[in-house]
Design an enzyme around this catalytic site. Sequence first.
Site, PDB file in Angstrom:
ATOM      1  N   HIS A 115       0.820  -1.225   0.000  1.00 23.12           N
ATOM      2  CA  HIS A 115       0.000   0.000   0.000  1.00 23.12           C
ATOM      3  C   HIS A 115       0.847   1.266   0.000  1.00 23.12           C
ATOM      4  O   HIS A 115       0.331   2.352  -0.263  1.00 23.12           O
ATOM      5  CB  HIS A 115      -0.936  -0.001   1.218  1.00 23.12           C
TER       6      HIS A 115
ATOM      7  N   ASP B  86       3.560   9.373  -0.975  1.00 25.68           N
ATOM      8  CA  ASP B  86       2.388   8.599  -0.563  1.00 25.68           C
ATOM      9  C   ASP B  86       2.178   7.477  -1.567  1.00 25.68           C
ATOM     10  O   ASP B  86       2.404   7.676  -2.761  1.00 25.68           O
ATOM     11  CB  ASP B  86       1.149   9.524  -0.593  1.00 25.68           C
TER      12      ASP B  86
HETATM   13  P1  ADQ Z   1      -2.932   6.212   4.638  1.00 25.86           P
HETATM   14  O1  ADQ Z   1      -1.511   6.618   4.785  1.00 25.86           O
HETATM   15  O2  ADQ Z   1      -3.702   6.097   5.880  1.00 25.86           O
HETATM   16  O3  ADQ Z   1      -3.070   4.866   3.791  1.00 25.86           O
HETATM   17  P2  ADQ Z   1      -4.812   7.584   2.700  1.00 25.86           P
HETATM   18  O4  ADQ Z   1      -4.714   6.857   1.423  1.00 25.86           O
HETATM   19  O5  ADQ Z   1      -4.972   9.043   2.550  1.00 25.86           O
HETATM   20  O6  ADQ Z   1      -3.555   7.361   3.654  1.00 25.86           O
HETATM   21  O7  ADQ Z   1      -6.052   7.012   3.463  1.00 25.86           O
HETATM   22  C1  ADQ Z   1      -6.494   7.587   4.643  1.00 25.86           C
HETATM   23  C2  ADQ Z   1      -7.925   7.144   4.917  1.00 25.86           C
HETATM   24  O8  ADQ Z   1      -8.214   7.524   6.250  1.00 25.86           O
HETATM   25  C3  ADQ Z   1      -8.940   7.816   3.999  1.00 25.86           C
HETATM   26  O9  ADQ Z   1      -9.947   6.908   3.669  1.00 25.86           O
HETATM   27  C4  ADQ Z   1      -9.473   8.964   4.875  1.00 25.86           C
HETATM   28  O10 ADQ Z   1     -10.833   9.280   4.636  1.00 25.86           O
HETATM   29  C5  ADQ Z   1      -9.320   8.409   6.259  1.00 25.86           C
HETATM   30  N1  ADQ Z   1      -9.063   9.534   7.185  1.00 25.86           N
HETATM   31  C6  ADQ Z   1      -8.032  10.383   7.176  1.00 25.86           C
HETATM   32  N2  ADQ Z   1      -8.190  11.312   8.139  1.00 25.86           N
HETATM   33  C7  ADQ Z   1      -9.343  11.037   8.742  1.00 25.86           C
HETATM   34  C8  ADQ Z   1     -10.071  11.647   9.819  1.00 25.86           C
HETATM   35  N3  ADQ Z   1      -9.649  12.729  10.450  1.00 25.86           N
HETATM   36  N4  ADQ Z   1     -11.226  11.063  10.191  1.00 25.86           N
HETATM   37  C9  ADQ Z   1     -11.667   9.958   9.570  1.00 25.86           C
HETATM   38  N5  ADQ Z   1     -11.049   9.368   8.549  1.00 25.86           N
HETATM   39  C10 ADQ Z   1      -9.899   9.886   8.143  1.00 25.86           C
HETATM   40  C11 ADQ Z   1      -2.134   3.922   3.221  1.00 25.86           C
HETATM   41  C12 ADQ Z   1      -1.077   4.516   2.296  1.00 25.86           C
HETATM   42  C13 ADQ Z   1      -1.732   5.334   1.203  1.00 25.86           C
HETATM   43  C14 ADQ Z   1      -2.736   4.468   0.443  1.00 25.86           C
HETATM   44  C15 ADQ Z   1      -3.689   3.757   1.396  1.00 25.86           C
HETATM   45  C16 ADQ Z   1      -4.576   2.742   0.679  1.00 25.86           C
HETATM   46  O11 ADQ Z   1      -0.166   5.311   3.042  1.00 25.86           O
HETATM   47  O12 ADQ Z   1      -0.761   5.840   0.311  1.00 25.86           O
HETATM   48  O13 ADQ Z   1      -3.495   5.282  -0.428  1.00 25.86           O
HETATM   49  O14 ADQ Z   1      -2.959   3.067   2.410  1.00 25.86           O
HETATM   50  O15 ADQ Z   1      -3.825   1.829  -0.051  1.00 25.86           O
END
Ligand code: ADQ
Length: 470
Positions: A153, A361
């Site tokens: 991921h 990311d």
């Molecule tokens: P993350 O590093 O966690 O994921 P991201 O892809 O942005 O990063 O996903 C975050 C998730 O958490 C999103 O669904 C978002 O809605 C949720 N989220 C963030 N802040 C929040 C808040 N304050 N309240 C509720 N929900 C919140 C890892 C990798 C990424 C990759 C994903 C999926 O680091 O690069 O995209 O896995 O593979």
Amino acid sequence: MSRIVIVSNRTPGKGPAAGGLAVALRKTLAEREGFWFGWSGRLVEQPSSEARFEDVDGLKVAQVDLTRQDHHAYYAGFSNSILWPSFHLRLDLATLDSTWYEGYRRVNQQFARALLPLLKADDIIWVHDYHLIPLASELRALGARNRIGFYLHIPFPTADTLYAIPNHLDLMRDLSRYDLVGMQANRDVAAFTEFAEHQSPASISGDPLQSVDFSRTEVDAFPIGSDPDAFARLAVSPAATKMVNRMRRVLGDQRLIIGVDRLDYSKGLPQRVEAYEKLLTHDARFRRQVHFLQVAPPSRDTIKEYQETSETLDSICGRVMGRFAELDWQPLTYVKRAYGQPSLAGLYRLARVGLVTPLRDGMNLVAHEYIGSQNPADPGVLVLSRFAGAAEIFDAALLVNPFDTDETAEALRLALDMPLDERISRWQTLMAAARAHNIDDWSRSFLDRLAPASRNGSGTRDILYLASVA
Ligand code: ADQ
């Protein structure tokens, strides 16, 4: 049809699934037979040797307990203080403690021993993320001959960073034990291929026989996505509307800029606030006209580097408040808590600018969710880091170098000044891309490729494989 076994560090909990990934994989398991395997979340004196099955809202989940010591070495240690920073090219934030690798390996062995007795010969196993790179090796060592796929991921590091990771040769050999390795973006496949094709035995081990043989492992990009149409519906749901009304009362006529991230140094939060500070410094007409909302729930907060990021962010937000706040105007709101998906969708829709500027990311699902939530008749503008995997899909966003805060400030200005017709045409392109990369297709395409029918030369892989582990 073969059963699907999903393996990840944590198994999903009861109640509404927090993220799109859990929802999509649950859907996969609802359509196909199978179960989810992982850590229970419990820390115990003696590690469990057998998994316990539980029904979690209709989902079959098999779980093991870990000891506190193993969990620390495996999770906070090797996974999140060595692999996470180095795969994000932050070797400066890695702690190279040589004792953690053993714990990381031990937990992967424990997972393999508990999982093996639960497997049928034709089960397809899908392993998720950097915590579990050695799992296929450990399963193979115990005799498993199933098709096993791995999905990373997070980004794959450049070759020179990879060489700096302790035990990187073991890890690469572990990856070669999978039938299929999926990455987020083409740049990750390119970095992997560079290592696989140009690995220099002299710099790895000094022994040419020890270079890693990837000839039986397929590697490809499977960019993850969200469910943009579900976000479109959520963004106008009653729960979203309630949140939007609350926020509107605070905003009045001001335009909203939003950032939503786990509080992680890879997300570029201090740089983002600095860019906003530059916007207010250089373009006074935006003062009292815009408001920046950063939602950032704490994450991995037992790790020193995360505490430091949190403190840095506190101090930069304080500085911006001190410089620009007036009795009746605050330039920003910084909320350190998580919100439900409907509330987030409502806030995304309300925001004229989605500011998504990670330093690096894997993908970044917030970018997908922001696009899905927009009002088609009056959409906002996505300002996106070119170092997020999402930049390969969303080239209609305003792409920025997040390290260059002048450039991000300028992108903010362009976004805030962008006329409606340009916002609509950019958003339409972005929404089409988000739909084309939706999460259901992502899991389907990975599993289709992993299915036995898609292997090259039926039957030969297992034989080759046994020869190599003998
Ligand atoms: P993350 O590093 O966690 O994921 P991201 O892809 O942005 O990063 O996903 C975050 C998730 O958490 C999103 O669904 C978002 O809605 C949720 N989220 C963030 N802040 C929040 C808040 N304050 N309240 C509720 N929900 C919140 C890892 C990798 C990424 C990759 C994903 C999926 O680091 O690069 O995209 O896995 O593979």
